[in-house]
Enzyme design. Sequence first.
Site, mmCIF file in Angstrom:
data_model
loop_
_atom_site.group_PDB
_atom_site.id
_atom_site.type_symbol
_atom_site.label_atom_id
_atom_site.label_comp_id
_atom_site.label_asym_id
_atom_site.label_seq_id
_atom_site.Cartn_x
_atom_site.Cartn_y
_atom_site.Cartn_z
ATOM 1 N N TYR A 103 -12.929 -2.646 10.602
ATOM 2 C CA TYR A 103 -11.583 -2.072 10.463
ATOM 3 C C TYR A 103 -10.834 -2.123 11.794
ATOM 4 O O TYR A 103 -9.669 -2.541 11.860
ATOM 5 C CB TYR A 103 -11.674 -0.614 9.981
ATOM 6 C CG TYR A 103 -10.359 0.128 10.055
ATOM 7 C CD1 TYR A 103 -9.459 0.128 8.992
ATOM 8 C CD2 TYR A 103 -9.994 0.824 11.215
ATOM 9 C CE1 TYR A 103 -8.245 0.797 9.067
ATOM 10 C CE2 TYR A 103 -8.782 1.494 11.310
ATOM 11 C CZ TYR A 103 -7.913 1.478 10.238
ATOM 12 O OH TYR A 103 -6.696 2.140 10.326
ATOM 13 N N GLY B 185 0.819 -1.213 0.000
ATOM 14 C CA GLY B 185 0.000 0.000 0.000
ATOM 15 C C GLY B 185 0.851 1.260 0.000
ATOM 16 O O GLY B 185 0.565 2.221 0.710
ATOM 17 N N ALA B 186 1.895 1.270 -0.809
ATOM 18 C CA ALA B 186 2.788 2.432 -0.851
ATOM 19 C C ALA B 186 2.339 3.449 -1.899
ATOM 20 O O ALA B 186 3.072 4.375 -2.227
ATOM 21 C CB ALA B 186 4.221 1.979 -1.126
ATOM 22 N N GLY C 215 -0.786 7.964 1.068
ATOM 23 C CA GLY C 215 -0.749 8.131 2.517
ATOM 24 C C GLY C 215 0.576 7.783 3.171
ATOM 25 O O GLY C 215 1.656 8.128 2.693
ATOM 26 N N SER D 246 -3.184 0.455 15.373
ATOM 27 C CA SER D 246 -3.774 1.779 15.571
ATOM 28 C C SER D 246 -4.375 1.958 16.947
ATOM 29 O O SER D 246 -4.800 0.990 17.587
ATOM 30 C CB SER D 246 -4.854 2.073 14.539
ATOM 31 O OG SER D 246 -5.349 3.383 14.768
HETATM 32 P P1 NDP Z 1 -4.385 5.186 2.568
HETATM 33 O O1 NDP Z 1 -5.762 4.841 2.149
HETATM 34 O O2 NDP Z 1 -3.809 6.476 2.152
HETATM 35 O O3 NDP Z 1 -3.391 4.045 2.104
HETATM 36 C C1 NDP Z 1 -3.780 2.711 2.099
HETATM 37 C C2 NDP Z 1 -3.026 1.947 1.047
HETATM 38 O O4 NDP Z 1 -3.473 0.603 1.050
HETATM 39 C C3 NDP Z 1 -3.245 2.474 -0.361
HETATM 40 O O5 NDP Z 1 -2.009 2.456 -1.019
HETATM 41 C C4 NDP Z 1 -4.188 1.471 -0.957
HETATM 42 O O6 NDP Z 1 -4.064 1.327 -2.355
HETATM 43 C C5 NDP Z 1 -3.696 0.216 -0.279
HETATM 44 N N1 NDP Z 1 -4.643 -0.878 -0.403
HETATM 45 C C6 NDP Z 1 -5.953 -0.891 -0.113
HETATM 46 N N2 NDP Z 1 -6.486 -2.063 -0.455
HETATM 47 C C7 NDP Z 1 -5.491 -2.825 -0.962
HETATM 48 C C8 NDP Z 1 -5.429 -4.125 -1.517
HETATM 49 N N3 NDP Z 1 -6.508 -4.892 -1.644
HETATM 50 N N4 NDP Z 1 -4.234 -4.575 -1.943
HETATM 51 C C9 NDP Z 1 -3.143 -3.808 -1.871
HETATM 52 N N5 NDP Z 1 -3.151 -2.565 -1.382
HETATM 53 C C10 NDP Z 1 -4.314 -2.085 -0.931
HETATM 54 O O7 NDP Z 1 -4.386 5.034 4.160
HETATM 55 P P2 NDP Z 1 -3.258 5.360 5.264
HETATM 56 O O8 NDP Z 1 -2.001 5.736 4.635
HETATM 57 O O9 NDP Z 1 -3.858 6.241 6.255
HETATM 58 O O10 NDP Z 1 -3.123 3.931 5.956
HETATM 59 C C11 NDP Z 1 -1.926 3.213 5.994
HETATM 60 C C12 NDP Z 1 -1.874 2.376 7.249
HETATM 61 O O11 NDP Z 1 -1.834 3.209 8.398
HETATM 62 C C13 NDP Z 1 -3.069 1.459 7.457
HETATM 63 O O12 NDP Z 1 -2.616 0.208 7.920
HETATM 64 C C14 NDP Z 1 -3.868 2.147 8.541
HETATM 65 O O13 NDP Z 1 -4.619 1.233 9.290
HETATM 66 C C15 NDP Z 1 -2.755 2.742 9.354
HETATM 67 N N6 NDP Z 1 -3.148 3.847 10.220
HETATM 68 C C16 NDP Z 1 -3.634 4.995 9.684
HETATM 69 C C17 NDP Z 1 -4.024 6.035 10.510
HETATM 70 C C18 NDP Z 1 -4.559 7.310 9.975
HETATM 71 O O14 NDP Z 1 -4.898 8.165 10.785
HETATM 72 N N7 NDP Z 1 -4.650 7.491 8.655
HETATM 73 C C19 NDP Z 1 -3.900 5.927 11.957
HETATM 74 C C20 NDP Z 1 -3.386 4.662 12.397
HETATM 75 C C21 NDP Z 1 -3.007 3.669 11.553
HETATM 76 P P3 NDP Z 1 -4.773 2.352 -3.384
HETATM 77 O O15 NDP Z 1 -3.886 3.555 -3.422
HETATM 78 O O16 NDP Z 1 -4.756 1.587 -4.652
HETATM 79 O O17 NDP Z 1 -6.121 2.645 -2.867
HETATM 80 MG MG1 PMR Z 2 -11.040 9.591 16.697
HETATM 81 C C1 PMR Z 2 -8.644 11.800 21.957
HETATM 82 C C2 PMR Z 2 -7.954 11.608 20.940
HETATM 83 C C3 PMR Z 2 -8.364 10.954 19.681
HETATM 84 C C4 PMR Z 2 -7.466 10.400 18.805
HETATM 85 C C5 PMR Z 2 -5.970 10.381 18.940
HETATM 86 C C6 PMR Z 2 -8.208 9.858 17.708
HETATM 87 C C7 PMR Z 2 -7.633 9.180 16.644
HETATM 88 N N1 PMR Z 2 -9.542 10.108 17.928
HETATM 89 C C8 PMR Z 2 -9.682 10.780 19.132
HETATM 90 C C9 PMR Z 2 -10.874 11.186 19.705
HETATM 91 C C10 PMR Z 2 -12.146 11.123 19.127
HETATM 92 N N2 PMR Z 2 -12.423 10.616 17.912
HETATM 93 C C11 PMR Z 2 -13.371 11.630 19.716
HETATM 94 C C12 PMR Z 2 -13.459 12.294 21.052
HETATM 95 C C13 PMR Z 2 -14.369 11.377 18.807
HETATM 96 C C14 PMR Z 2 -15.820 11.686 18.945
HETATM 97 C C15 PMR Z 2 -16.136 12.972 18.349
HETATM 98 C C16 PMR Z 2 -13.749 10.746 17.664
HETATM 99 C C17 PMR Z 2 -14.446 10.332 16.526
HETATM 100 C C18 PMR Z 2 -13.862 9.636 15.466
HETATM 101 C C19 PMR Z 2 -14.505 9.115 14.307
HETATM 102 C C20 PMR Z 2 -15.924 9.236 13.913
HETATM 103 N N3 PMR Z 2 -12.514 9.302 15.406
HETATM 104 C C21 PMR Z 2 -12.338 8.593 14.287
HETATM 105 C C22 PMR Z 2 -13.523 8.469 13.599
HETATM 106 C C23 PMR Z 2 -13.258 7.694 12.419
HETATM 107 O O1 PMR Z 2 -14.023 7.375 11.541
HETATM 108 C C24 PMR Z 2 -11.817 7.259 12.468
HETATM 109 C C25 PMR Z 2 -11.837 5.776 12.715
HETATM 110 O O2 PMR Z 2 -12.255 5.307 13.727
HETATM 111 O O3 PMR Z 2 -11.361 4.990 11.763
HETATM 112 C C26 PMR Z 2 -11.383 3.606 12.083
HETATM 113 C C27 PMR Z 2 -11.256 7.983 13.667
HETATM 114 C C28 PMR Z 2 -9.958 8.075 14.187
HETATM 115 N N4 PMR Z 2 -9.678 8.702 15.377
HETATM 116 C C29 PMR Z 2 -8.335 8.644 15.592
HETATM 117 C C30 PMR Z 2 -7.729 7.946 14.511
HETATM 118 C C31 PMR Z 2 -6.263 7.653 14.379
HETATM 119 C C32 PMR Z 2 -8.718 7.603 13.640
HETATM 120 C C33 PMR Z 2 -8.413 6.941 12.312
HETATM 121 C C34 PMR Z 2 -8.560 5.516 12.362
HETATM 122 C C35 PMR Z 2 -7.418 4.595 12.494
HETATM 123 O O4 PMR Z 2 -6.619 4.464 11.589
HETATM 124 O O5 PMR Z 2 -7.357 3.919 13.496
#
Ligand code: NDP
Ligand code: PMR
Length: 387
Positions: A262, A80-81, A84, A213
């Site tokens: 997820y 997934g490079a 993001g 995450s």
């Molecule tokens: P993006 O959607 O930007 O990147 C995800 C990547 O995964 C894309 O390159 C996408 O490809 C690829 N992908 C999706 N489906 C497939 C598949 N079937 N086969 C191969 N590749 C696939 O998301 P992020 O960069 O945010 O996420 C990267 C990682 O970071 C994930 O593991 C996510 O859980 C984790 N993460 C993200 C957070 C966030 O806040 N964003 C927080 C915590 C963890 P394509 O470009 O073709 O869609």
């Molecule tokens: Mg969340 C207090 C800190 C905090 C952090 C670090 C995250 C990270 N979030 C926080 C708080 C809250 N979030 C609160 C208080 C709410 C209620 C308003 C809230 C809501 C929320 C939603 C609806 N947050 C989300 C969503 C998503 O749809 C995202 C998710 O759950 O994806 C699975 C998300 C996220 N919050 C984060 C992070 C890192 C996400 C992205 C998901 C992930 O990659 O794990």
Amino acid sequence: MALQVQAALLPSALSVPKKGNLSAVVKEPGFLSVSQKAKKPSLVVRAVATPAAPVASPGAGTSKADGKKTLRQGVVVITGASSGLGLAAAKALAETGKWHVVMACRDFLKAATAAKAAGMAAGSYTVMHLDLASLDSVRQFVDNFRRSGMPLDALVCNAAIYRPTARQPTFTADGYEMSVGVNHLGHFLLGRLMLDDLKKSDYPSRRLIILGSITGNTNTLAGNVPPKAGLGDLRGLAGGLRGQNGSAMIDGAESFDGAKAYKDSKICNMLTMQEFHRRFHEETGITFASLYPGCIATTGLFREHIPLFRLLFPPFQRFVTKGFVSEAESGKRLAQVVGDPSLTKSGVYWSWNKDSASFENQLSQEASDPEKARKLWDLSEKLVGLA
Ligand code: NDP
Ligand code: PMR
Ligand code: LMG
């Protein structure tokens, strides 16, 4: 010799794009760089990788150049490079000159275009096709990678999909619910197969990294935002996550919840990393690690969320929770976990504090439950055809 290099690479390159059109692919400079930029034809490996400034270091994975021992360039596979975090980490690692990045992506042309747009130097990366939604594709990728002749020094299981608004499950080629199928099962098979490649590497610090995450950890505020992650007794997974006669959810719940699926998949990722550590660290010396890179609120992960969410989520994270991190910063963090000499500890879930300093974070009770990890491992082995 140049021809030989090209020939060695050709099978993998040709079989790379499944959907893509070959002539377009062949025109791609990133792709061509594989053979064109080869300047050190003594080894196929060296020919594939960009000839980088050697880094002086003793120990294994070294070669003699100019009479001095030098660390060869490492090869890291990142799934997934194409966007993001994965793209940002690929760029950060390639820019050091110490790493050749294999971008393992489902959309070959998107990845090649993204690498170019990000300014990655041709020759510092190779794009290879990998669709984690198909176990056949995973196996095919591993074959292609092996045929390229490159060693494997680090593997990053980064790709993921998030389907927060989906009311019905969708399924992988093998019939498993898509979020867990891609985020966990596809990576589980990839990691298991490529462990052999990591074992063979003579690089001083070999690493297998799986993205976790905060939202999969219920010992945090973020992990308590509904719907909460929870695998239950894994009965849905045992039933094959089919959704028709069973459940598409790991815990066996009747109704599908994309956001929970997820978060559940992230628990699986963190449990899998620890189970790898318990089974293989001592024997192999490989470092197994997971991480929460911060909230990268601007990535494609949220592409399926409603527009209002996508509008408000970044400022909410930036100004309210203060958990926001830019793609570039998150890429540096992941690059650290791949290559920083101080992060060799295995079995760790890394996080960063406000000053962007890494620390060993605590996982929730469920995300660190060894019994659940073992059960998950056994069930996953069956689902991906390893048992
Ligand atoms: P993006 O959607 O930007 O990147 C995800 C990547 O995964 C894309 O390159 C996408 O490809 C690829 N992908 C999706 N489906 C497939 C598949 N079937 N086969 C191969 N590749 C696939 O998301 P992020 O960069 O945010 O996420 C990267 C990682 O970071 C994930 O593991 C996510 O859980 C984790 N993460 C993200 C957070 C966030 O806040 N964003 C927080 C915590 C963890 P394509 O470009 O073709 O869609
Ligand atoms: Mg969340 C207090 C800190 C905090 C952090 C670090 C995250 C990270 N979030 C926080 C708080 C809250 N979030 C609160 C208080 C709410 C209620 C308003 C809230 C809501 C929320 C939603 C609806 N947050 C989300 C969503 C998503 O749809 C995202 C998710 O759950 O994806 C699975 C998300 C996220 N919050 C984060 C992070 C890192 C996400 C992205 C998901 C992930 O990659 O794990
Ligand atoms: C579920 O809803 C959906 O049901 C599901 O389908 C799926 O989409 C899933 O995770 C994805 O979300 C979850 C969420 C929807 O529901 C709730 O969060 C319900 C609230 C229940 C209470 C939560 C307990 C948390 C307690 C904390 C108290 C809140 C205080 C917040 C401050 C915390 C500080 C540490 O929720 C949403 O959809 C909300 C969307 C969230 C992002 C937008 C938030 C708007 C905030 C406005 C920010 C404005 C910009 C800031 C500008 C600052 C200027 C200085």
